[in-house]
Design a protein around this motif. Structure first.
Motif, short mmCIF file in Angstrom:
data_model
loop_
_atom_site.label_atom_id
_atom_site.label_comp_id
_atom_site.label_asym_id
_atom_site.label_seq_id
_atom_site.Cartn_x
_atom_site.Cartn_y
_atom_site.Cartn_z
N THR A 104 3.77 20.95 -8.47
CA THR A 104 4.87 20.00 -8.71
C THR A 104 5.67 19.82 -7.43
O THR A 104 5.98 18.69 -7.03
N PHE A 105 6.03 20.94 -6.81
CA PHE A 105 6.80 20.85 -5.56
C PHE A 105 6.01 20.10 -4.50
O PHE A 105 6.57 19.29 -3.76
N VAL A 106 4.71 20.37 -4.43
CA VAL A 106 3.89 19.68 -3.44
C VAL A 106 3.91 18.17 -3.69
O VAL A 106 4.11 17.37 -2.78
N PHE A 107 3.73 17.79 -4.95
CA PHE A 107 3.72 16.37 -5.28
C PHE A 107 5.06 15.71 -4.93
O PHE A 107 5.10 14.62 -4.36
N VAL A 108 6.16 16.39 -5.29
CA VAL A 108 7.47 15.83 -4.97
C VAL A 108 7.62 15.66 -3.47
O VAL A 108 8.11 14.63 -2.98
N ALA A 109 7.16 16.67 -2.73
CA ALA A 109 7.27 16.59 -1.27
C ALA A 109 6.46 15.41 -0.73
O ALA A 109 6.94 14.65 0.11
N ILE A 110 5.23 15.24 -1.25
CA ILE A 110 4.40 14.12 -0.78
C ILE A 110 5.09 12.79 -1.08
O ILE A 110 5.16 11.90 -0.22
N ILE A 152 0.81 -1.23 0.00
CA ILE A 152 0.00 0.00 0.00
C ILE A 152 0.84 1.28 0.00
O ILE A 152 0.57 2.20 -0.78
N PRO A 153 1.91 1.36 0.82
CA PRO A 153 2.69 2.60 0.78
C PRO A 153 3.29 2.87 -0.61
O PRO A 153 3.24 4.00 -1.10
N SER A 154 3.81 1.81 -1.24
CA SER A 154 4.38 2.01 -2.58
C SER A 154 3.29 2.35 -3.58
O SER A 154 3.50 3.18 -4.48
N MET A 155 2.14 1.70 -3.44
CA MET A 155 1.02 2.01 -4.34
C MET A 155 0.68 3.49 -4.23
O MET A 155 0.44 4.16 -5.23
N LEU A 156 0.66 3.98 -2.99
CA LEU A 156 0.34 5.39 -2.78
C LEU A 156 1.35 6.28 -3.49
O LEU A 156 0.98 7.27 -4.14
N THR A 157 2.63 5.94 -3.35
CA THR A 157 3.65 6.71 -4.05
C THR A 157 3.37 6.72 -5.54
O THR A 157 3.41 7.77 -6.19
N GLY A 158 3.06 5.55 -6.07
CA GLY A 158 2.77 5.45 -7.49
C GLY A 158 1.57 6.30 -7.87
O GLY A 158 1.58 7.00 -8.89
N LEU A 200 6.16 9.95 1.59
CA LEU A 200 5.68 8.56 1.48
C LEU A 200 6.84 7.59 1.40
O LEU A 200 6.83 6.54 2.04
N GLU A 201 7.86 7.96 0.62
CA GLU A 201 9.01 7.07 0.48
C GLU A 201 9.72 6.89 1.81
O GLU A 201 10.12 5.79 2.18
N ARG A 202 9.88 7.98 2.53
CA ARG A 202 10.56 7.89 3.81
C ARG A 202 9.76 6.99 4.76
O ARG A 202 10.31 6.21 5.50
N ARG A 203 8.43 7.15 4.71
CA ARG A 203 7.60 6.34 5.60
C ARG A 203 7.70 4.86 5.27
O ARG A 203 7.76 4.01 6.15
N SER A 204 7.72 4.54 3.95
CA SER A 204 7.75 3.14 3.59
C SER A 204 9.11 2.52 3.84
O SER A 204 9.26 1.31 3.90
N LEU A 205 10.14 3.36 3.98
CA LEU A 205 11.47 2.84 4.30
C LEU A 205 11.53 2.35 5.73
O LEU A 205 12.25 1.42 6.07
N ARG A 206 10.76 2.99 6.57
CA ARG A 206 10.83 2.68 7.99
C ARG A 206 10.27 1.31 8.32
O ARG A 206 9.45 0.75 7.63
N GLY A 217 1.45 9.36 -10.38
CA GLY A 217 0.50 9.34 -11.48
C GLY A 217 -0.32 10.61 -11.53
O GLY A 217 -0.49 11.24 -12.58
N ILE A 218 -0.83 11.01 -10.38
CA ILE A 218 -1.62 12.25 -10.31
C ILE A 218 -0.76 13.44 -10.75
O ILE A 218 -1.22 14.30 -11.50
#
Lengths: 297, 268, 340
Positions: free
Chosen positions: C324-330, C250-256, C334-340, C260-261
């Motif tokens: 764009t910046f907002v999306f990159v930040a999100i 799910i976390p990776s799906m969210l990133t995807g 998400l990536e940091r969270r899924s790493l944990r 996509g958005i």
């Protein structure tokens, strides 16, 4: 209970199969539709003659040439820059804030909408640098659009080179730079080339970044005049140039020629075929180079 | 082989006046905070083979790789102390690492020929260092390939990819490549551990021949190999140099109990 | 340590002076490292060094650093130029930010002028989120298919298909949307067929590769034990997928999905071709509408640089940039969270 579990499993599996084949069907339908609609319209005359505004029988000759020429120009600018920055990221960058920052830059740059890149090009290259609507302005905009991808491709390629190759070069008394250029880059070449060709396909089909940089019109070109400084020469990088992708967009939104729909279909087919060619070409070339490089045991 | 080599090794080790070609003085190597090699003093004589032995992770490979500053390429690795080569401390900052590495050749555990032709693998170094004459290059290639007993096997296919060679041939090609730029010292990191027994014995023969002209330092896990090819042996354990002596002394009458335990296979 | 030093060895203190003396009596010429060449039947030692000692190292470092500098300069100038143009709407032309963001009336040439961009902002969000809603389940299915059901077929056929979808130019998507999807919608639903729904469908196909690739990567990187443990408990494939795999990816799906958005949000021409381009907030998905990109595409050529009608388009571009910046930040979060 058990039965319903099994039923659920069957239903779910069927759903997965259905959607997977739906996706394949979508692609097949997409390509099939475009080719079906467009192929019948493609002829030598269509590929070489200039477009008509009001009459039937216009071609896409100048647009096709513009797309290819613009691609070459873009790659001439992008490849050295992208490979340089990619090498920096793979070999020279030390872990730290600066490197993290560059990574962020690459990520953001690759996420910018291409229309925004086009607007930036309009402001800076077209107006500020005074390039007007021109191939060069378009190529620069496409460079902005393509550069982050090129950096990633190169970095990945260089990182994929076995460590021992690098050490062997250094141990012979080569400098780091010479080791990169003479030992590592050749090994990474298949990866980089494959990625570059795929990127080229993307550049070839890009339109939004070009509307306000390369322009939406093409002067009457004289294909016998190869002096790059002549305003009617196809090679003049300072002339406006409508590309194939932009042409498709324009016909679809404001085409008034009676056969506009067929021309759009034909042009789309040409565009798709070219992209397919890039795609297959990159696969084939990558495999070929890899085999040649590693030799078969 | 197993009978001939030790006798020749003893013969060479008794040669007098083998002045140190390379010497480490109080050399410590760190990976970040971790001290992988601890204040080692060790010198290597010209015309001799020194084997570095010890259990995995004892620091012997790290030590070897620091001798030509190859550890510089690993992020976080640093070295303290001195490495003397011709009166120059090559571990000092400001050393010209690039030309230093030309003087100290290296051979790795896994054969790593360049993704180039056999000829090009050997000719590459000399050409880079300024040999442009085709005949001269041909001579270098032939002489290096002869010395590694590869010439007869490859002379008809010099333009083929080096990756088409067998593992043993690749490793000998890598040695030829190292010789091509005329180093004074050869560092070998378990050069035969990835090879079959026949190729291994060829490499060992080669080492015994090459030591006439080169100072060779070899890391090995194979006790038999250390006994066969080396004149001196240094035993490392947990980053420390435990013992360094004539090979026959180490293997027959070691001073330290740890060495004895390791040699006789009681640990490691 | 000291005690273990080899007594048979002359000792490092003894050895070095000799080698130092050697060096001083026989100075090693900087240009010819060949001086100490061992004699004998060795190949000729390279005599002349053709290159400068630095061997291009300085050049290489400088060159690659310049390339990186180009990247940095580019991004800063994009932000600077777009922002300075986009902000002048508010600071020079005095349009109120509140009206721009929340006003629903877009009449740049009207009397009085009105610059409410809310219809476009809404249009952009609705189309891209809708596209993600269509695309995400499809992508999940495709990824499951490629990793769990038919890995071989997936690699051989699905993967290239997905890559090809990613490679198709957006104008071609627009063209197909215009000639297939729009007439289809026109036949079934009320209205012209042009509108948010058509835009969303086209976009959903365009972003399918993005989400699928990320989902597939995530699934093939799952630890083996996860699936095997589930099967070992007697779970069916569907139970394994829904209870073990889905929660893990799910976390990776969210990133995807966010990526996509982001892509859908910035896509211009394909959407512009099928959305109808009416500058108002539609009451139905099948009614003509506009997005940020579509209005920029259409109006930029018809306005004059420096005038408020033009500046306000740059403000729209600035919104895209900020998003764009907002999306990159999100994505980063998400990536940091899924790493944990």
């Amino acid at each position: 209970m058990r039965m319903s579990n099994k039923t659920a499993d069957r239903v779910a599996t069927a759903v997965f199969y259905f959607f997977a084949f739906l996706i394949i069907l979508i692609l097949a339908g997409l390509i099939g539709f475009i080719l079906y609609r467009g192929l019948s319209h493609i002829s030598f005359g269509f590929l070489t003659s200039p477009p008509q505004t009001f009459k039937v029988g216009g071609g896409i000759g100048p647009q096709l040439f513009n797309s290819l020429f613009l691609l070459v120009l873009t790659m001439i600018i992008t490849v050295p820059l992208g490979i340089g920055a990619g090498i920096y990221m793979a070999e020279y960058a030390r872990p730290g804030r600066f490197t993290d920052f560059i990574r962020l830059v690459v990520e953001v740059l690759s996420s910018f909408p291409s229309i925004v890149v086009g607007l930036f090009g309009l402001l800076v290259f077209v107006n500020y640098f005074g390039l007007k609507f021109s191939l060069l302005a378009g190529a620069l905009a496409l460079t902005v659009f393509n550069l982050p991808l090129m950096v990633r491709i190169t970095e990945q390629g260089i990182r994929g080179v076995p460590r021992e190759q690098k050490e062997a070069g250094l141990a012979l008394g080569l400098t780091r730079w010479k080791t990169i250029v003479k030992i590592m880059l050749p090994v990474a070449l298949p990866t980089i080339l494959t990625g570059t060709i795929l990127a080229a396909g993307r550049v070839f089909g890009e339109a939004a970044a070009l509307l306000f940089t390369a322009g939406m019109s093409s002067p009457r070109l004289d294909f016998t005049d190869w002096n790059p400084f002549s305003p009617v020469s196809p090679l003049n990088p300072l002339r406006p140039a409508e590309t194939l992708a932009v042409h498709i967009w324009k016909i679809n939104s404001e085409g008034i020629a009676p056969d506009a729909a067929q021309i759009a279909a034909g042009a789309s087919a040409v565009l798709i075929l070219t992209v397919l060619l890039f795609n297959l070409g990159s696969r084939w070339l990558g495999r070929f180079l890899y085999r040649k490089l590693t030799a078969s045991r | 082989m197993a009978i001939a080599a030790p006798s020749s090794a003893i013969g060479a080790s008794t040669r007098p006046g083998g002045s140190a070609a390379l010497a480490a003085e109080q050399l410590s190597i760190f990976y970040g905070e971790k001290e992988a090699v601890k204040k080692v003093d060790l010198s290597f004589a010209r015309g001799s083979v020194t084997a570095l032995i010890g259990p995995s992770g004892c620091g012997k490979s790290t030590f070897l790789r620091s001798l030509n500053r190859m550890n510089d390429t690993i992020a976080g690795a640093s070295a303290k102390g001195s490495i003397w080569l011709d009166g120059e401390d090559i571990n000092a900052p400001g050393t010209d690492v690039v030309s230093l590495r030309q003087r100290i050749g290296m051979v790795w555990q896994k054969p790593n020929p360049f993704y180039k032709s056999i000829y090009e693998n050997v000719a590459f170094g000399p050409r880079y260092h300024g040999v442009r004459n085709k005949r001269e290059l041909d001579e270098i290639v032939e002489s290096c390939l002869r010395r590694t007993a590869l010439w007869d096997e490859t002379k008809d296919r010099l333009n083929q990819s080096a990756l088409a060679l067998s593992g043993g041939q690749q490793q000998r090609l890598c040695i030829a490549r190292a010789l091509s730029v005329q180093p004074e010292i050869l560092l070998m990191d378990e050069p035969a551990s990835a090879l079959d027994p026949v190729s291994t014995s060829k490499i060992e023969e080669l080492i015994s021949e090459l030591k006439q002209e080169y100072c060779i330092v070899i890391v090995t896990h194979n006790m038999g190999q250390a006994a066969r090819v080396s004149d001196k042996t240094a035993f490392f354990y947990m980053g420390n140099l435990i013992e360094h002596n004539e090979t026959n002394v180490i293997f027959t009458n070691p001073e330290k109990k740890q060495t004895d335990d390791y040699i006789s296979g009681r640990f490691g | 340590m000291k005690a273990t030093l080899d007594p048979a060895r002359p000792g490092s203190e003894g050895a070095e002076p000799t080698s130092r003396a050697e060096a001083s009596s026989e100075p090693r010429a900087e240009a010819s490292p060949a001086s100490a060449a061992p004699s004998g039947g060795t190949p000729p030692r390279p005599t002349a060094r053709r290159k400068s000692r630095s061997g291009g190292e300085w050049f290489g470092k400088t060159y690659t650093l310049i390339c990186v500098a180009v990247l940095i300069v580019t991004i800063f100038s994009i932000v600077y130029f777009v922002a300075s143009k986009g902000l002048s709407t508010f600071f020079v032309n005095g349009v109120s930010l509140k009206e721009f963001l929340f006003g629903t009336k877009w009449a740049p040439d009207g009397e009085p002028q009105s610059f409410g961009a809310l219809p476009f902002i809404t249009g952009s969000f609705v189309t891209s989120i809708l596209a993600a809603c269509i695309s995400a389940p499809l992508a999940f299915c495709a990824a499951i298919f490629m990793t769990e059901l038919m890995p071989k077929f997936g690699k051989r056929v699905m993967q290239p298909v997905i890559e090809l979808l990613a490679g198709i130019p957006s104008v071609v998507y627009g063209f197909v949307g215009l000639t297939v999807i729009v007439p289809f919608f026109r036949a079934i639903f009320p209205g012209q067929g042009l509108g948010l729904a058509a835009g969303a469908v086209v976009l959903s196909i365009m972003i399918l590769p993005t989400i699928t690739t990320i989902a597939t990567d995530a699934m093939s990187n799952l630890p083996r034990g996860l699936k095997e443990g589930s099967y070992a408990l007697g779970a069916t494939r569907w139970q394994t997928i829904s209870r073990s795999i889905l929660p893990a990816v799910i976390p990776s799906m969210l990133t995807g999905v966010v990526l996509g958005i982001a892509r859908a949000f910035g896509e211009a021409l394909a959407v512009q071709m099928v959305i109808g381009n009416a500058p108002h907030i539609p009451s139905s998905l099948f009614e003509s509408a506009s997005t940020l990109t579509s209005v920029i595409t259409l109006s930029m050529g018809n306005t004059i640089m420096g005038q408020v009608q033009n500046n306000v388009l740059w403000s729209l571009a600035l919104v895209l940039l900020v998003m764009t910046f907002v999306f990159v930040a999100i994505v980063r979060v998400l990536e940091r969270r899924s790493l944990r």
